[in-house]
Design a protein around this motif. Structure first.
Motif, PDB file in Angstrom:
ATOM      1  N   LEU B  90       2.331   8.626  -4.671  1.00 33.17           N
ATOM      2  CA  LEU B  90       1.613   8.500  -3.817  1.00 33.17           C
ATOM      3  C   LEU B  90       2.024   8.223  -2.727  1.00 33.17           C
ATOM      4  CD1 LEU B  90      -1.084   5.625  -5.045  1.00 33.17           C
ATOM      5  CD2 LEU B  90      -1.218   8.137  -4.554  1.00 33.17           C
ATOM      6  N   LEU B  91       3.698   7.394  -2.598  1.00 38.19           N
ATOM      7  CA  LEU B  91       3.962   7.103  -0.860  1.00 38.19           C
ATOM      8  C   LEU B  91       5.220   8.236  -0.795  1.00 38.19           C
ATOM      9  CD1 LEU B  91       6.304   3.310  -2.236  1.00 38.19           C
ATOM     10  CD2 LEU B  91       4.367   4.330  -0.359  1.00 38.19           C
ATOM     11  N   LYS B  92       5.895   9.168  -2.090  1.00 38.25           N
ATOM     12  CA  LYS B  92       6.602  10.292  -2.079  1.00 38.25           C
ATOM     13  C   LYS B  92       5.218  11.520  -1.213  1.00 38.25           C
ATOM     14  CE  LYS B  92       8.547  10.082  -5.889  1.00 38.25           C
ATOM     15  NZ  LYS B  92       9.061  11.316  -6.819  1.00 38.25           N
ATOM     16  N   GLU B  93       3.970  11.503  -1.612  1.00 38.67           N
ATOM     17  CA  GLU B  93       2.829  12.778  -1.442  1.00 38.67           C
ATOM     18  C   GLU B  93       2.998  12.160   0.596  1.00 38.67           C
ATOM     19  OE1 GLU B  93      -0.083  12.668  -3.346  1.00 38.67           O
ATOM     20  OE2 GLU B  93       1.046  13.166  -5.001  1.00 38.67           O
ATOM     21  N   ARG B  94       2.200  11.067   0.509  1.00 39.79           N
ATOM     22  CA  ARG B  94       1.858  10.890   1.669  1.00 39.79           C
ATOM     23  C   ARG B  94       2.821  10.746   2.641  1.00 39.79           C
ATOM     24  NH1 ARG B  94      -3.111   8.341   1.716  1.00 39.79           N
ATOM     25  NH2 ARG B  94      -4.313   8.539   0.156  1.00 39.79           N
ATOM     26  N   PHE B  95       4.638   9.943   2.469  1.00 36.17           N
ATOM     27  CA  PHE B  95       5.421   9.885   3.213  1.00 36.17           C
ATOM     28  C   PHE B  95       5.655  11.693   4.036  1.00 36.17           C
ATOM     29  CE2 PHE B  95       9.721   9.481   4.574  1.00 36.17           C
ATOM     30  CZ  PHE B  95       9.293   8.070   6.138  1.00 36.17           C
ATOM     31  N   LEU B  96       5.950  12.606   2.584  1.00 34.64           N
ATOM     32  CA  LEU B  96       6.036  13.773   3.141  1.00 34.64           C
ATOM     33  C   LEU B  96       5.093  14.218   4.038  1.00 34.64           C
ATOM     34  CD1 LEU B  96       7.500  15.143   0.114  1.00 34.64           C
ATOM     35  CD2 LEU B  96       8.674  14.781   1.882  1.00 34.64           C
ATOM     36  N   PHE B  97       4.341  13.874   3.872  1.00 36.95           N
ATOM     37  CA  PHE B  97       3.114  14.545   5.066  1.00 36.95           C
ATOM     38  C   PHE B  97       3.204  14.207   6.278  1.00 36.95           C
ATOM     39  CE2 PHE B  97      -0.674  14.817   6.831  1.00 36.95           C
ATOM     40  CZ  PHE B  97      -0.925  16.340   7.052  1.00 36.95           C
ATOM     41  N   THR B  98       3.997  12.597   6.227  1.00 39.87           N
ATOM     42  CA  THR B  98       3.857  12.033   7.756  1.00 39.87           C
ATOM     43  C   THR B  98       4.624  12.567   8.492  1.00 39.87           C
ATOM     44  OG1 THR B  98       2.728  10.222   6.588  1.00 39.87           O
ATOM     45  CG2 THR B  98       4.160   9.915   8.633  1.00 39.87           C
ATOM     46  N   VAL B  99       6.086  12.584   7.283  1.00 40.10           N
ATOM     47  CA  VAL B  99       7.430  13.548   8.487  1.00 40.10           C
ATOM     48  C   VAL B  99       6.738  14.677   8.675  1.00 40.10           C
ATOM     49  CG1 VAL B  99      10.264  13.886   8.020  1.00 40.10           C
ATOM     50  CG2 VAL B  99       8.790  11.555   6.664  1.00 40.10           C
ATOM     51  N   GLN B 100       6.389  15.403   7.992  1.00 33.93           N
ATOM     52  CA  GLN B 100       5.837  16.807   8.804  1.00 33.93           C
ATOM     53  C   GLN B 100       4.837  16.730   9.735  1.00 33.93           C
ATOM     54  OE1 GLN B 100       3.564  18.920   6.483  1.00 33.93           O
ATOM     55  NE2 GLN B 100       5.118  19.237   4.242  1.00 33.93           N
ATOM     56  N   GLY B 257      -1.522  10.464   5.265  1.00 35.71           N
ATOM     57  CA  GLY B 257      -0.385  10.643   5.769  1.00 35.71           C
ATOM     58  C   GLY B 257      -0.168   8.497   4.706  1.00 35.71           C
ATOM     59  N   ILE B 258       0.455   7.644   5.516  1.00 36.47           N
ATOM     60  CA  ILE B 258       0.860   7.045   4.947  1.00 36.47           C
ATOM     61  C   ILE B 258       0.067   5.551   5.376  1.00 36.47           C
ATOM     62  CG2 ILE B 258       2.728   6.618   6.473  1.00 36.47           C
ATOM     63  CD1 ILE B 258       3.631   5.867   2.820  1.00 36.47           C
ATOM     64  N   GLY B 259       0.212   6.253   7.102  1.00 36.04           N
ATOM     65  CA  GLY B 259      -1.128   5.260   7.597  1.00 36.04           C
ATOM     66  C   GLY B 259      -2.000   4.336   6.883  1.00 36.04           C
ATOM     67  N   ARG B 260      -2.863   5.575   6.156  1.00 37.97           N
ATOM     68  CA  ARG B 260      -3.945   5.700   5.594  1.00 37.97           C
ATOM     69  C   ARG B 260      -3.810   5.318   4.810  1.00 37.97           C
ATOM     70  NH1 ARG B 260      -7.485  11.290   4.959  1.00 37.97           N
ATOM     71  NH2 ARG B 260      -7.999   9.901   3.215  1.00 37.97           N
ATOM     72  N   LEU B 261      -3.259   5.784   3.951  1.00 40.02           N
ATOM     73  CA  LEU B 261      -3.059   5.325   2.467  1.00 40.02           C
ATOM     74  C   LEU B 261      -2.703   3.528   2.611  1.00 40.02           C
ATOM     75  CD1 LEU B 261      -2.519   5.630  -0.724  1.00 40.02           C
ATOM     76  CD2 LEU B 261       0.084   5.468   0.579  1.00 40.02           C
ATOM     77  N   MET B 262      -1.752   3.268   3.301  1.00 40.72           N
ATOM     78  CA  MET B 262      -1.674   1.775   3.333  1.00 40.72           C
ATOM     79  C   MET B 262      -3.285   1.053   3.825  1.00 40.72           C
ATOM     80  SD  MET B 262       1.361   0.181   5.003  1.00 40.72           S
ATOM     81  CE  MET B 262       1.590   0.650   6.993  1.00 40.72           C
ATOM     82  N   VAL B 263      -3.959   2.137   4.779  1.00 36.01           N
ATOM     83  CA  VAL B 263      -4.405   0.848   5.618  1.00 36.01           C
ATOM     84  C   VAL B 263      -6.059   1.024   4.372  1.00 36.01           C
ATOM     85  CG1 VAL B 263      -7.002   0.592   6.994  1.00 36.01           C
ATOM     86  CG2 VAL B 263      -4.681   1.464   8.506  1.00 36.01           C
ATOM     87  N   GLY B 276       3.994  -1.391  -1.762  1.00 35.61           N
ATOM     88  CA  GLY B 276       5.517  -0.596  -1.446  1.00 35.61           C
ATOM     89  C   GLY B 276       5.589   0.235   0.059  1.00 35.61           C
ATOM     90  N   ALA B 277       4.055   0.463   1.116  1.00 31.20           N
ATOM     91  CA  ALA B 277       4.044   1.011   2.144  1.00 31.20           C
ATOM     92  C   ALA B 277       4.728   0.608   2.854  1.00 31.20           C
ATOM     93  CB  ALA B 277       2.337   1.550   1.884  1.00 31.20           C
ATOM     94  N   MET B 278       4.438  -1.003   3.083  1.00 34.71           N
ATOM     95  CA  MET B 278       4.748  -1.571   4.490  1.00 34.71           C
ATOM     96  C   MET B 278       6.464  -1.421   4.008  1.00 34.71           C
ATOM     97  SD  MET B 278       2.902  -4.241   5.476  1.00 34.71           S
ATOM     98  CE  MET B 278       1.932  -5.582   5.806  1.00 34.71           C
ATOM     99  N   LEU B 279       7.255  -1.269   2.966  1.00 38.00           N
ATOM    100  CA  LEU B 279       8.091  -1.519   2.613  1.00 38.00           C
ATOM    101  C   LEU B 279       9.454  -0.561   3.181  1.00 38.00           C
ATOM    102  CD1 LEU B 279       9.108  -3.520  -0.837  1.00 38.00           C
ATOM    103  CD2 LEU B 279       9.254  -4.189   1.076  1.00 38.00           C
TER     104      LEU B 279
END
Lengths: 515, 306
Positions: B90-100, B257-263, B276-279
């Motif tokens: 999940l972190l990978k998918e979301r983070f890649l998107f957020t980076v884009q 994105g990672i923000g929504r994942l975390m919230v 995981g997302a916080m780290l």
């Protein structure tokens, strides 16, 4: 002339081939984009707990029996069934020639695996539908299965029709175990392709579907959390179907000729729970007074613009086993009189809790109740909490529980009255064991619930069901408010959408998309 | 230089330890039970018990924290309570998107911000200066949620130029990137203008002009480079925030994105996801800050990290 005929014939045949139109005017092909309000949780029916998951699971899995649009039980993977006289044994005759998406044949063995998983040590989240009732399961032959119950259970078929009873391929279950939650494998009209969490889930048609080839090619269920974004996606054509339309957007969408709105009465009753273990709510007169004090009709008209029904009891009219009961009309004078009789001529102070955004207009609803209670002298402070904290606070054991009045909704996922009356109001279901957050306890009521649950004939069952519902209204352990309606919107080109009163919107093999 | 970089990277360890401890404690301090949220109103106590056991939530907190740490150092982020997906996926998918999304947004923000800032400072009190500073004020004050919906209404519903939310093509990213970049460009524009104005008034600029250098060279070679230090700081911070997940933009445009994942993880009490997302977000923020610091040395040769 001859050439003209043969030429026409060739053109005609050619048209037959290229035009994907079926005989009934339905069209094959097309990808439908369905914008849901939240991500599904699990694609394993036995462990799925959210509506978005149940909706997609309904397209990929099938049950032995299913609900029709009026929530009557109709054949699914079982073509017929019999219940033994003593009510303890159910025999199901299974549909032949059905295959799971992975090629595994559907047969009595698959049903045995499904039932044994539900009652076995794995304890899926929905095991509660089976553990209390099912003793064992026997394979009679390849297409006949017998389910033995511990006690007669009037609504057993409803539990079999529940989304959680979708039958998973036994092979897939063996291969993936609990991780079937991330991929699906059933017998339904659509097959699982991929699931990008928080973004979308894709399904394609199952060409081997026993009911005939589904019309739609592909379904993409997108997660669009923001209400106004969903509405805009429907208007801009980026989505063919959206669910959970906010009331304020309805008038605007009604004017759009390309969009069809469909409002369905649900099974969800919203009510104010009353903590019956606390004074002054221990007195039935106080609880009745609170019911008389709320003008539900005005609330339905002003807050919901008529898109809700006044509830007279806790059981919604579409639930199996519903009996019309005489509820509490708006009568503030009577409320004041009852309060005076109970020893509170000047009213009292109380705490009212409400979630915010869990149910349609929940906080506005609580505010309206607060104002109306004030008119009869019940002065409430209104507090809201985030949903998880709300559940935790109302679930505390009786001694630590600080709730007094709290707004909640309940929709029986089995579509029948027992799964309302039993969990919400019987003594053995007091939280944290069950869902009786009101700490309501009435021996006569418990007895009636027990009786209709175990009843083996319809007359007897109906009698007890009716009595239980009447008694509950009289005892007023909650302020019964209203039954919600669910409004969905979709493109006029999309035909055959199923908008179930179970708050589930899905497609079947008959759904099609006009070009 | 490398020694400095290594030292800073080593400093990440105590930062991450702190973040893990704080996020763990906060998550467990707030009331709410993941099993109960998963099961909703119809919660079944048997299931809650089984789930608590499966995820070790029935153990004392210090033990849970210890397990969490020992798994993390082995690179095991656990599996999501809600959908059983390994958190690392999940972190990978979301983070890649957020980076884009962040790259496109910071590009937009940087381009508009720098240009507007430079022109405004060289043509102070001109009409352009007034308009761009008014624009910057709007960019900072507009709620991103409202601005996002407005963009969608105009460009998706009425003009049909861009899709209204979702993902798939680069077109899906344009409106969100504008919404997200708007406030960034405003901050950068204001900072560039202020910093440039300060530099332009210094003696060496006057000397450069007196020497007969062309105005373009004076501004772009001599003034801009010196004015960049505060701008780079803002740039780095903005980029760091964007990489940390733009919850509101992601929500309006339904982006994974990672923000929504975390919230959403917080609302679901999906502990493994939130931790995981916080780290991940903390690591990114520290690294972006490090890059910013290294960039200082490029713009100001007096800064040396020895």
């Amino acid at each position: 002339m001859k050439r003209f005929f043969s030429g026409s014939l060739i053109i005609f045949c050619f048209l037959l081939i290229i035009l994907p139109t079926s005989s009934e005017g339905k069209v094959y092909g097309g990808t439908v984009i369905y914008a849901a309000g939240a991500d599904p949780d699990r694609l394993d029916p036995a462990n799925a707990e959210s509506n978005p998951a149940e909706a997609v699971n309904r397209m990929m899995y099938e049950n032995l029996v299913k609900f029709d649009e009026k929530l009557r039980i109709v054949p699914g993977l079982a073509t017929s069934w019999e219940q033994a006289k003593d009510g303890l044994t159910w025999t199901f005759h299974l549909r032949k020639g059905v295959k799971f998406h992975d090629g595994t044949p559907f047969n009595a063995e698959a049903v045995r695996v499904f039932i044994e998983r539900m009652i076995g040590p794995e304890k899926p989240s929905r095991a509660g539908l089976y553990v209390p009732f099912v003793k064992s399961v026997e394979v009679v032959d390849d297409y006949t299965i017998k389910i033995n119950l511990k006690t007669p259970f009037a609504f057993f078929l409803n539990n079999l029709a529940h989304s959680a009873s979708g039958i998973v391929s036994p092979t897939a279950l063996k291969t993936y175990g609990k991780d079937i939650a991330r991929r699906a494998c059933g017998t339904g009209p659509f097959k699982f392709v991929e699931w990008i969490h928080g973004d979308h889930l894709t399904m394609v048609r199952n060409d081997d579907y026993w009911g005939g080839k589904p019309y739609l090619d592909k379904i993409i269920v997108k997660t669009v959390k923001e209400d106004s974004a969903r509405v805009m996606m429907l208007q801009s054509g980026d989505a063919h179907l959206i669910v959970r339309i906010p009331a304020e957007d309805i008038p605007r969408l009604e004017k759009d000729a390309k969009i069809k709105l469909d409002s369905t009465e649900t099974l969800r009753t919203l009510y104010i729970g009353i903590n019956c273990s606390k004074k002054p709510f221990t007195d039935v007169r106080v609880r009745q007074a609170l019911n008389y004090a709320v003008d539900k009709e005005a609330i339905v008209q002003s807050i919901y613009q008529g898109r809700a029904l006044v509830a007279s009891g806790i059981v919604a009219p579409l639930a199996t086993g519903y009996f019309p009961v005489k509820g509490y009309p708006y009568d503030p004078e009577k409320a004041k009189k009852l309060l005076a009789e109970a020893g509170y001529p000047k009213g009292f102070k109380a705490k009212l809790w409400s979630p915010h955004g869990r149910y349609p207009k929940d906080f506005e609803l609580a505010q309206a109740v607060q104002q109306q209670l004030k008119k009869v002298g019940v002065d409430c402070t209104l507090d809201t909490m985030e949903w998880a904290a709300y559940l935790a606070a109302t679930r505390k054991p009786v001694k630590e529980n600080e709730s007094e009045l709290f707004l909640l909704g309940w929709a029986p996922s089995t579509a029948e009255a027992r799964w309302i009356l039993y969990p919400l109001y019987t003594t053995e279901q007091w939280v944290p064991q069950g869902n009786n957050r009101s700490f309501f306890s009435n021996k006569e009521f418990d007895e009636l619930v027990n009786k209709f649950t175990r009843a083996t004939n319809k007359t007897e069952m109906d009698k007890y069901l009716k009595e239980a519902q009447e008694l509950l209204v009289k005892e007023a352990p909650s302020i019964f408010l209203l039954v919600t309606k669910e409004t969905i919107g979709y493109s006029q080109k999309l035909k055959g959408v199923i908008n179930s009163p179970l708050e589930l919107t899905y497609f079947d093999h008959q759904t099609y998309l006009e070009k | 230089m490398w020694r400095y970089v290594w030292k800073r990277i080593l400093m990440l360890l105590p930062v991450l330890f702190g973040v893990s401890l704080i996020s763990f404690s906060l998550l467990h301090l707030v009331p709410g039970d993941p099993a109960e949220i998963l099961a909703g109103e119809e919660a079944n106590p048997e299931f809650i018990k089984a789930l608590r056991q499966e995820y070790g939530l029935d153990q004392p907190l210090y033990l849970q924290y210890f397990h969490f740490l020992s798994h993390i150092v082995r690179g095991d982020f656990g599996i999501s309570i809600r959908n059983r997906e390994p958190v690392i996926n999940l972190l990978k998918e979301r983070f890649l998107f957020t980076v884009q999304l962040s790259f496109i947004s910071i590009l937009i923000a940087g381009l508009i911000g720098l240009l507007a800032g430079i022109i405004s400072s060289t043509k102070q009190y001109s009409l352009f200066d007034h308009i761009s500073m008014l624009g910057a004020l709007l960019g900072i004050s507009m709620p991103i949620f409202w601005f996002g919906l407005l963009l969608m209404l105009v460009f998706s519903v009425y003009l049909r130029w861009f899709p209204a939310g979702g993902t798939g093509t680069i077109f899906h990213l344009i409106l969100p990137a504008i919404a997200l970049g708007a406030s960034g460009s405003a901050v950068i524009a204001r900072m560039t203008r202020a910093s440039m104005l300060e530099v332009i008034r210094q003696d060496y600029i006057r000397t450069a002009r007196a020497n007969g250098l062309r105005e373009f060279i004076v501004i772009h070679k001599h003034a801009l480079k010196n004015a960049m230090i505060p701008v780079v700081t803002v740039f780095g911070l903005e980029f760091g925030y964007m990489l940390g997940g733009a919850v509101l933009t992601e929500t309006v445009f339904s982006l994974p994105g990672i923000g929504r994942l975390m919230v959403e993880g917080i609302f679901q009490r999906d502990y493994p996801i939130v931790q995981g997302a916080m780290l991940l977000v903390a690591t990114t923020f520290v690294l972006v800050n490090l890059l910013t610091d290294i960039a200082y040395a490029f713009f100001d040769p007096k800064i040396r990290y020895e």
